[in-house]
Design a protein around this motif. Sequence first.
Motif, PDB file in Angstrom:
ATOM      1  N   ALA A 117       0.831  -1.211   0.000  1.00 30.29           N
ATOM      2  CA  ALA A 117       0.000   0.000   0.000  1.00 30.29           C
ATOM      3  C   ALA A 117       0.865   1.261   0.000  1.00 30.29           C
ATOM      4  CB  ALA A 117      -0.947  -0.009   1.190  1.00 30.29           C
ATOM      5  N   GLU A 118       1.932   1.254   0.776  1.00 32.72           N
ATOM      6  CA  GLU A 118       2.801   2.434   0.835  1.00 32.72           C
ATOM      7  C   GLU A 118       3.504   2.662  -0.502  1.00 32.72           C
ATOM      8  OE1 GLU A 118       4.851   5.825   2.120  1.00 32.72           O
ATOM      9  OE2 GLU A 118       2.972   4.896   2.728  1.00 32.72           O
ATOM     10  N   LEU A 119       3.928   1.610  -1.162  1.00 31.43           N
ATOM     11  CA  LEU A 119       4.541   1.762  -2.485  1.00 31.43           C
ATOM     12  C   LEU A 119       3.542   2.323  -3.500  1.00 31.43           C
ATOM     13  CD1 LEU A 119       6.618  -1.525  -2.570  1.00 31.43           C
ATOM     14  CD2 LEU A 119       7.557   0.791  -2.751  1.00 31.43           C
ATOM     15  N   VAL A 120       2.312   1.851  -3.450  1.00 30.69           N
ATOM     16  CA  VAL A 120       1.276   2.368  -4.348  1.00 30.69           C
ATOM     17  C   VAL A 120       1.030   3.848  -4.067  1.00 30.69           C
ATOM     18  CG1 VAL A 120      -1.179   2.210  -4.985  1.00 30.69           C
ATOM     19  CG2 VAL A 120       0.200   0.119  -4.759  1.00 30.69           C
ATOM     20  N   ARG A 121       0.967   4.206  -2.796  1.00 34.26           N
ATOM     21  CA  ARG A 121       0.772   5.611  -2.425  1.00 34.26           C
ATOM     22  C   ARG A 121       1.914   6.470  -2.957  1.00 34.26           C
ATOM     23  NH1 ARG A 121       2.543   9.396   0.478  1.00 34.26           N
ATOM     24  NH2 ARG A 121       4.125   8.143   1.521  1.00 34.26           N
ATOM     25  N   ARG A 122       3.158   6.017  -2.757  1.00 33.25           N
ATOM     26  CA  ARG A 122       4.332   6.775  -3.212  1.00 33.25           C
ATOM     27  C   ARG A 122       4.369   6.913  -4.735  1.00 33.25           C
ATOM     28  NH1 ARG A 122       9.297   4.567   0.521  1.00 33.25           N
ATOM     29  NH2 ARG A 122       8.454   5.339   2.490  1.00 33.25           N
ATOM     30  N   ALA A 123       3.780   5.953  -5.418  1.00 33.02           N
ATOM     31  CA  ALA A 123       3.750   5.985  -6.881  1.00 33.02           C
ATOM     32  C   ALA A 123       2.592   6.834  -7.403  1.00 33.02           C
ATOM     33  CB  ALA A 123       3.651   4.564  -7.435  1.00 33.02           C
ATOM     34  N   GLY A 124       1.878   7.510  -6.513  1.00 36.29           N
ATOM     35  CA  GLY A 124       0.791   8.385  -6.930  1.00 36.29           C
ATOM     36  C   GLY A 124      -0.534   7.678  -7.100  1.00 36.29           C
ATOM     37  N   GLY A 125      -0.664   6.498  -6.500  1.00 30.92           N
ATOM     38  CA  GLY A 125      -1.926   5.759  -6.588  1.00 30.92           C
ATOM     39  C   GLY A 125      -3.085   6.529  -5.991  1.00 30.92           C
ATOM     40  N   ARG A 152      -0.038  -0.984 -10.937  1.00 28.77           N
ATOM     41  CA  ARG A 152       0.743  -0.396  -9.845  1.00 28.77           C
ATOM     42  C   ARG A 152       0.683  -1.294  -8.608  1.00 28.77           C
ATOM     43  NH1 ARG A 152      -0.610   4.398 -12.501  1.00 28.77           N
ATOM     44  NH2 ARG A 152      -2.712   4.521 -11.630  1.00 28.77           N
ATOM     45  N   ILE A 153      -0.502  -1.799  -8.296  1.00 32.56           N
ATOM     46  CA  ILE A 153      -0.646  -2.671  -7.125  1.00 32.56           C
ATOM     47  C   ILE A 153       0.193  -3.937  -7.299  1.00 32.56           C
ATOM     48  CG2 ILE A 153      -2.269  -4.119  -5.807  1.00 32.56           C
ATOM     49  CD1 ILE A 153      -4.424  -1.929  -6.570  1.00 32.56           C
ATOM     50  N   LYS A 154       0.097  -4.573  -8.447  1.00 35.01           N
ATOM     51  CA  LYS A 154       0.816  -5.831  -8.656  1.00 35.01           C
ATOM     52  C   LYS A 154       2.325  -5.601  -8.661  1.00 35.01           C
ATOM     53  CE  LYS A 154       0.384 -10.244  -9.188  1.00 35.01           C
ATOM     54  NZ  LYS A 154      -0.334 -11.046  -8.190  1.00 35.01           N
ATOM     55  N   LEU A 155       2.774  -4.518  -9.245  1.00 36.18           N
ATOM     56  CA  LEU A 155       4.206  -4.222  -9.253  1.00 36.18           C
ATOM     57  C   LEU A 155       4.695  -3.939  -7.830  1.00 36.18           C
ATOM     58  CD1 LEU A 155       6.668  -3.987 -11.044  1.00 36.18           C
ATOM     59  CD2 LEU A 155       5.985  -1.652 -11.605  1.00 36.18           C
ATOM     60  N   ALA A 156       3.913  -3.206  -7.066  1.00 42.26           N
ATOM     61  CA  ALA A 156       4.269  -2.948  -5.658  1.00 42.26           C
ATOM     62  C   ALA A 156       4.315  -4.254  -4.873  1.00 42.26           C
ATOM     63  CB  ALA A 156       3.272  -1.972  -5.040  1.00 42.26           C
ATOM     64  N   GLU A 157       3.377  -5.148  -5.130  1.00 45.61           N
ATOM     65  CA  GLU A 157       3.375  -6.444  -4.447  1.00 45.61           C
ATOM     66  C   GLU A 157       4.645  -7.221  -4.780  1.00 45.61           C
ATOM     67  OE1 GLU A 157       0.628 -10.414  -4.071  1.00 45.61           O
ATOM     68  OE2 GLU A 157       0.875  -9.517  -6.052  1.00 45.61           O
ATOM     69  N   GLN A 158       5.040  -7.223  -6.044  1.00 43.22           N
ATOM     70  CA  GLN A 158       6.244  -7.945  -6.448  1.00 43.22           C
ATOM     71  C   GLN A 158       7.472  -7.372  -5.747  1.00 43.22           C
ATOM     72  OE1 GLN A 158       5.943 -10.868  -8.666  1.00 43.22           O
ATOM     73  NE2 GLN A 158       4.047 -10.285  -7.677  1.00 43.22           N
ATOM     74  N   ILE A 159       7.529  -6.063  -5.610  1.00 39.71           N
ATOM     75  CA  ILE A 159       8.643  -5.414  -4.912  1.00 39.71           C
ATOM     76  C   ILE A 159       8.686  -5.876  -3.462  1.00 39.71           C
ATOM     77  CG2 ILE A 159       9.516  -3.193  -4.056  1.00 39.71           C
ATOM     78  CD1 ILE A 159       8.322  -1.986  -6.725  1.00 39.71           C
ATOM     79  N   SER A 160       7.549  -5.867  -2.790  1.00 36.50           N
ATOM     80  CA  SER A 160       7.492  -6.285  -1.388  1.00 36.50           C
ATOM     81  C   SER A 160       7.965  -7.724  -1.220  1.00 36.50           C
ATOM     82  CB  SER A 160       6.067  -6.124  -0.850  1.00 36.50           C
ATOM     83  OG  SER A 160       5.967  -6.653   0.463  1.00 36.50           O
ATOM     84  N   SER A 217       4.027   2.758 -13.903  1.00 34.91           N
ATOM     85  CA  SER A 217       4.742   3.551 -12.909  1.00 34.91           C
ATOM     86  C   SER A 217       6.246   3.431 -13.111  1.00 34.91           C
ATOM     87  CB  SER A 217       4.395   3.112 -11.482  1.00 34.91           C
ATOM     88  OG  SER A 217       5.224   3.796 -10.545  1.00 34.91           O
ATOM     89  N   PRO A 218       6.860   4.424 -13.723  1.00 35.91           N
ATOM     90  CA  PRO A 218       8.323   4.396 -13.852  1.00 35.91           C
ATOM     91  C   PRO A 218       9.020   4.303 -12.489  1.00 35.91           C
ATOM     92  CG  PRO A 218       7.387   6.022 -15.332  1.00 35.91           C
ATOM     93  CD  PRO A 218       6.266   5.538 -14.449  1.00 35.91           C
ATOM     94  N   LEU A 219       8.463   4.943 -11.473  1.00 37.31           N
ATOM     95  CA  LEU A 219       9.037   4.889 -10.128  1.00 37.31           C
ATOM     96  C   LEU A 219       9.077   3.450  -9.609  1.00 37.31           C
ATOM     97  CD1 LEU A 219       9.865   6.575  -7.471  1.00 37.31           C
ATOM     98  CD2 LEU A 219       7.510   6.102  -6.804  1.00 37.31           C
ATOM     99  N   LEU A 220       7.951   2.737  -9.720  1.00 33.88           N
ATOM    100  CA  LEU A 220       7.906   1.359  -9.257  1.00 33.88           C
ATOM    101  C   LEU A 220       8.743   0.442 -10.144  1.00 33.88           C
ATOM    102  CD1 LEU A 220       4.162   0.986  -8.182  1.00 33.88           C
ATOM    103  CD2 LEU A 220       6.176   1.319  -6.719  1.00 33.88           C
ATOM    104  N   ALA A 232      15.846  -2.580  -9.068  1.00 31.22           N
ATOM    105  CA  ALA A 232      16.849  -2.606  -8.002  1.00 31.22           C
ATOM    106  C   ALA A 232      16.642  -3.802  -7.078  1.00 31.22           C
ATOM    107  CB  ALA A 232      16.799  -1.295  -7.204  1.00 31.22           C
ATOM    108  N   VAL A 233      15.407  -4.064  -6.718  1.00 30.21           N
ATOM    109  CA  VAL A 233      15.106  -5.168  -5.802  1.00 30.21           C
ATOM    110  C   VAL A 233      15.308  -6.510  -6.484  1.00 30.21           C
ATOM    111  CG1 VAL A 233      13.173  -6.273  -4.597  1.00 30.21           C
ATOM    112  CG2 VAL A 233      13.618  -3.866  -4.259  1.00 30.21           C
ATOM    113  N   ALA A 234      14.957  -6.614  -7.756  1.00 30.26           N
ATOM    114  CA  ALA A 234      15.157  -7.866  -8.497  1.00 30.26           C
ATOM    115  C   ALA A 234      16.635  -8.208  -8.565  1.00 30.26           C
ATOM    116  CB  ALA A 234      14.549  -7.760  -9.890  1.00 30.26           C
ATOM    117  N   ALA A 235      17.478  -7.207  -8.704  1.00 30.07           N
ATOM    118  CA  ALA A 235      18.927  -7.458  -8.744  1.00 30.07           C
ATOM    119  C   ALA A 235      19.395  -8.026  -7.410  1.00 30.07           C
ATOM    120  CB  ALA A 235      19.676  -6.169  -9.069  1.00 30.07           C
ATOM    121  N   LEU A 236      18.862  -7.511  -6.309  1.00 28.44           N
ATOM    122  CA  LEU A 236      19.217  -8.027  -4.982  1.00 28.44           C
ATOM    123  C   LEU A 236      18.720  -9.450  -4.767  1.00 28.44           C
ATOM    124  CD1 LEU A 236      18.491  -4.931  -2.716  1.00 28.44           C
ATOM    125  CD2 LEU A 236      20.721  -5.848  -3.383  1.00 28.44           C
ATOM    126  N   ALA A 237      17.543  -9.744  -5.332  1.00 25.38           N
ATOM    127  CA  ALA A 237      16.938 -11.068  -5.156  1.00 25.38           C
ATOM    128  C   ALA A 237      17.492 -12.082  -6.144  1.00 25.38           C
ATOM    129  CB  ALA A 237      15.419 -10.970  -5.287  1.00 25.38           C
TER     130      ALA A 237
END
Length: 180
Positions: free
Chosen positions: A40-48, A118-126, A162-165, A171-176
Amino acid sequence: MSEDDGLITAALRHAAALHEGTYRPDRARTPFVSHLSETAELVRRAGGTPAEVAAAWLHDAVEDGLTTVDELAGLFGEEVAGLVAAVSDAPEDVGRAIGERKALQAIRLAAAPDGAKRIKLAEQISILQALAVERPLSWSVERADAYVEGSRLVAAACAAASPLLAERYAAVAALAGAPA
């Protein structure tokens, strides 16, 4: 409190009640609601929109069998329920191998509204953030690798929303361990 804040707060409370007593599959037994909060916070930050943020809190409830789209529509309106439906796997897909499931998600999400993307991309990041720290206890190395690889398909289908997400996902995929 604005009407929008009320919608988000109601969704947060409902999601917390639905997922009470559930945990991420990690050694720390992190409450599952932390994943919902991150999403939810990622979606909010992405302008959701407020409806998108509310749906982000509720995004796993239908797929996890805790409620139905119709129940969510009655409580939160058609827009929120529609977003949750758009990011939820069909019941017949839940038992499929993770790679196949992710491929089906990517196909479905390609035609979904930007809010669902946006929601699904934020979920994948989490999920990948958690995976970068610790593989879920119940996951084999092969399942974790398949998840990361499959998430690339989902991220590609959602990135334009969302270019931001999309940047955060890379970045997170590289870490994972996944090439972005």
